[in-house]
Design an enzyme around this catalytic site. Structure first.
Site, PDB file in Angstrom:
ATOM      1  N   GLU A 142       0.676  -1.242  -0.020  1.00 40.22           N
ATOM      2  CA  GLU A 142       0.095  -0.010   0.162  1.00 40.22           C
ATOM      3  C   GLU A 142       0.844   1.199  -0.077  1.00 40.22           C
ATOM      4  O   GLU A 142       0.917   2.172   1.030  1.00 40.22           O
ATOM      5  CB  GLU A 142      -0.962  -0.011   1.341  1.00 40.22           C
ATOM      6  CG  GLU A 142      -2.212  -0.840   1.163  1.00 40.22           C
ATOM      7  CD  GLU A 142      -3.125  -0.644   2.018  1.00 40.22           C
ATOM      8  OE1 GLU A 142      -3.013  -0.218   3.039  1.00 40.22           O
ATOM      9  OE2 GLU A 142      -4.235  -1.518   1.876  1.00 40.22           O
ATOM     10  N   GLU A 296      -6.382  -7.591  -1.380  1.00 34.46           N
ATOM     11  CA  GLU A 296      -7.005  -7.471   0.166  1.00 34.46           C
ATOM     12  C   GLU A 296      -8.335  -7.130  -0.430  1.00 34.46           C
ATOM     13  O   GLU A 296      -8.781  -6.073  -0.727  1.00 34.46           O
ATOM     14  CB  GLU A 296      -6.415  -6.390   0.906  1.00 34.46           C
ATOM     15  CG  GLU A 296      -4.909  -6.690   1.336  1.00 34.46           C
ATOM     16  CD  GLU A 296      -4.395  -5.597   2.395  1.00 34.46           C
ATOM     17  OE1 GLU A 296      -5.196  -5.094   2.910  1.00 34.46           O
ATOM     18  OE2 GLU A 296      -3.009  -5.710   2.445  1.00 34.46           O
TER      19      GLU A 296
HETATM   20  C1  GAL Z   1      -4.521  -2.611   4.770  1.00 37.39           C
HETATM   21  C2  GAL Z   1      -3.317  -3.042   5.022  1.00 37.39           C
HETATM   22  C3  GAL Z   1      -3.219  -4.253   5.926  1.00 37.39           C
HETATM   23  C4  GAL Z   1      -4.229  -4.232   7.096  1.00 37.39           C
HETATM   24  C5  GAL Z   1      -5.521  -3.840   6.449  1.00 37.39           C
HETATM   25  C6  GAL Z   1      -6.550  -3.910   7.326  1.00 37.39           C
HETATM   26  O1  GAL Z   1      -4.321  -1.172   4.591  1.00 37.39           O
HETATM   27  O2  GAL Z   1      -2.659  -3.252   3.893  1.00 37.39           O
HETATM   28  O3  GAL Z   1      -2.007  -4.698   6.385  1.00 37.39           O
HETATM   29  O4  GAL Z   1      -3.577  -3.142   7.911  1.00 37.39           O
HETATM   30  O5  GAL Z   1      -5.366  -2.622   5.902  1.00 37.39           O
HETATM   31  O6  GAL Z   1      -6.433  -3.173   8.374  1.00 37.39           O
END
Ligand code: GAL
Length: 660
Positions: A142, A296
């Site tokens: 990210e 994700e």
């Molecule tokens: C994203 C990040 C993850 C985790 C997720 C949920 O921004 O890449 O590592 O933090 O959010 O909080």
């Protein structure tokens, strides 16, 4: 199709790994993402590596048919990094250095951080480059999250000045470009130029725009550094990155994606904003004009407002939305809800206790379905005849000078058009102003503020060859230094528009003005416009709509000019209704037609992938109530085999995939 989750074996005892792998395989997983938060375990002291635990996890998963996307772990460094060099920590807009902790808080211009990042990336790539279980690399995690792309430390200030020197050559040129006679900012030494930390009022817009470019380029060069190292050691494994949604504008995604093989993003967009999620999916598909990955995908309750769990069926709906727009990789964040650390209240597929339950079953069903759909989806992608122009210089220039509290998000100018296209079930690509426009019939260029001669030539040749171009408010208003142009607006675009802007007015949300169309062939009903109003003066163009009230009552709001074999619509106001009313006429004029005829209520999204095995039509009900869509032609439910025509019922958050 890759299907899996983000897995953190380092958080769980080894005896649990077997069960995890078994459950994953049973859910149809063929991939996990590993490693991206594990630097301290992989390199416990500078130069001492321990890949053994990760080797075991990779191998065990592989035995269960699950490959790995390996993350380079540079988003969160071990404390020894700060021991070696306390300056690696980022400085925020207030000039405050971050303390060690959390993640994503390192200065990407720090030579020590860059060096250490390259070293760990190389060590990992050398170790896993020949491992057949590792199918790709995710570089870092990210970029652009939490302002991490914009560091305000002294070193960045110096690097910024060096960058400016290369760009402008002389202070005289810089002073001229930025217009520094305003407020007596005329610089006589490079060292006087500030990095734009917080001040009580605004910084110079030219400085801000250059700072935004500099920061995006900094992240790009950091990505390039790691990508170069990984490619050297692991030439056969493709590279990806999990960017944030489109609305995070700190990075020029086109420039960064050029360093990668597969575009990817993290989808935490709530279903209530499903049009925004669709926009991001289509943007990420457009970056490489290829399938993309969602690295994700939210699948349960988040650790931020509204904290609420996803309703039944929502994880499935959100997954299919990505697939419908061309994702060929979906990984859920995260496999199991953590027992340790700051994200204990961000849920994964398995709850804290590790027992597979409702969410697991839902994901497992999706896995089975996706396997079944594989032949239909193979090689199939949305085929867009329409594109929206995206230009980061323009987004940044407008972000720094929104001139309206409701236009702080510079995507606000794209949204009404994108929404109108989505409601017509049309795929939309995103292209840069100087990009290849030949695949499209209709181009919408919302608020293309900073416009180059090259872009104008590109747009002109598109229209002359029969394309329809839409220009909107604030177009052509800025030069490359974010100075207002010394020309009637839309500046360099005025000859294409055949109209100029006599004056403009920005009003707070709620101040609506009706615009009335001059001919039924454009639209029958009037439309409400809001936020930004331009009074147009036709210079060859004909008037398409006029303001029905307000300051510009009776004046031209929208104009049309035929150019070559195509034409240009200039829309001098904003609003969902404005775009919605105008779109059908634009589609007729440009000859764009939806590939299948389906009548669906507003909350039912229709998206289509076309490929060798035919058309896959996705019906996605984003509402919490049952909805009906109406097919105007035969189709078959690709999952149940049911033959359909006419009415199709979708349950709350229901999805159907049709072969048509
Ligand atoms: C994203 C990040 C993850 C985790 C997720 C949920 O921004 O890449 O590592 O933090 O959010 O909080």
């Amino acid at each position: 199709m890759y299907f899996g989750a983000d897995y953190y074996p380092e958080e769980w005892p080894r005896q649990r790994w077997h069960e995890d792998a078994h459950l994953m395989a049973d859910a149809g997983f063929n991939v996990v993402r590993l490693g991206e938060l594990a630097w301290a375990l992989l390199e416990p002291e500078p130069g001492r590596y321990d890949f053994s635990w990760l080797d075991d996890a990779v191998a065990l998963l592989h035995e269960h048919g699950i490959s790995t996307i390996m993350g380079t772990p540079t988003t969160t460094a071990p404390p020894w990094m700060v021991d070696l060099d306390p300056d690696v920590l980022r400085v925020d807009e207030n000039g405050q250095r971050m303390v060690y902790g959390s993640w994503g808080n390192f200065c990407l211009n720090s030579p020590a951080f860059r060096l250490r990042s390259a070293i760990i990336a190389r060590a990992m790539a050398r170790h896993y480059g020949g491992n057949e279980a590792v199918i790709a690399w995710q570089i870092d995690n990210e970029f652009g999250v939490f302002d991490r792309a914009r560091c305000y430390c002294e070193r960045c200030a110096e690097a910024f000045r060096k960058w400016l020197r290369e760009r402008y050559g002389s202070l005289a040129a810089l002073n001229k470009a930025w217009g520094t006679s305003f407020w007596s900012h005329i610089y006589t030494r490079w060292e006087q130029i500030p990095i734009p930390r917080r001040t009580h009022t605004k910084h110079n817009p030219g400085l801000l725009l250059d700072y935004a470019r500099f920061c995006s380029e900094t992240t790009r060069s950091y990505l390039q550094l790691q990508a170069g190292v990984v490619r050297e050691e692991a030439p056969r494994q493709p590279l990806t990155h999990n960017f944030l949604a489109a609305a995070y504008t700190h990075l020029d995604l086109f420039a960064l994606a050029a360093e990668l093989d597969v575009a990817g993003w993290d989808n935490y967009v709530p279903n209530a904003r499903w049009v925004d999620a669709a926009l991001s999916h289509e943007l990420f598909r457009s970056l490489k004009r290829q399938p993309f990955w969602v690295l994700e995908q939210q699948c349960s309750y988040p650790q931020w407002p509204p904290y609420a769990n996803l309703e039944r069926g929502l994880a499935r709906l959100l997954t299919y939305q990505g697939v419908a727009h061309g994702a060929d990789g979906i990984l859920y964040f995260r496999w199991r809800t953590g027992l340790i650390g700051a994200e204990q209240y961000h849920a994964g597929i398995l709850p804290h206790d590790g027992r597979p339950g409702r969410v697991y079953e839902e994901i497992r069903t999706i896995g089975q379905e996706l396997r079944q759909l594989e032949p239909l989806l193979a090689g199939a992608l949305p085929r867009a005849q329409v594109a929206c122009i995206v230009d980061y210089d323009s987004l940044w220039a407008l972000e720094f000078q929104p001139h309206n509290d409701s236009l702080g998000d510079p995507w606000s100018y794209h949204r009404p058009w994108y929404r109108a296209l989505r409601l017509q079930h049309l795929a939309c690509d995103f292209v840069q102003p100087a990009g290849d426009l030949s695949p499209y019939r209709l181009i919408i260029a919302p608020a293309l503020a900073v416009v180059s001669e090259e872009a104008v030539r590109n747009l002109r040749s598109f229209v002359e060859n029969g394309g329809v171009l839409v220009l909107t408010v604030r177009s052509g208003s800025k030069d490359v230094h974010s100075r207002m142009v010394d020309k009637p607006l839309p500046g360099l675009l005025a000859p294409l528009a055949g109209a100029t802007v006599r004056e403009f007015d920005s009003r707070p949300a709620g101040a609506e003005v009706a615009i009335r169309f001059t001919a039924e062939e454009w639209a029958e009903e009037e439309a409400r416009a809001a936020l930004w109003f331009e009074l147009l003066e036709p210079e060859g163009a004909s008037v398409v709509a006029r303001y029905g009230s307000g300051l510009y009552e009776g004046g031209a709001a929208v104009t049309w000019q035929p150019v070559g074999r195509g034409g240009v619509l200039y829309v001098g106001c904003l609003g969902d209704e404005v775009s919605e009313r105008l779109l059908p006429a634009l589609l007729r004029r440009s000859g764009v037609r939806a590939p299948v005829a389906i009548a669906a209520p507003e909350q039912v999204e229709v998206a289509i992938r076309e490929g060798p095995a035919g058309r896959a039509v996705f019906l996605l009900n984003h509402s919490d109530a049952a909805r009906e869509a109406h097919l105007q032609g035969p189709g078959e439910d690709a999952l149940t085999g049911e033959r359909l025509n006419g009415e199709v019922v979708l349950g709350p958050y229901g999805v159907r995939v049709l072969r048509m």
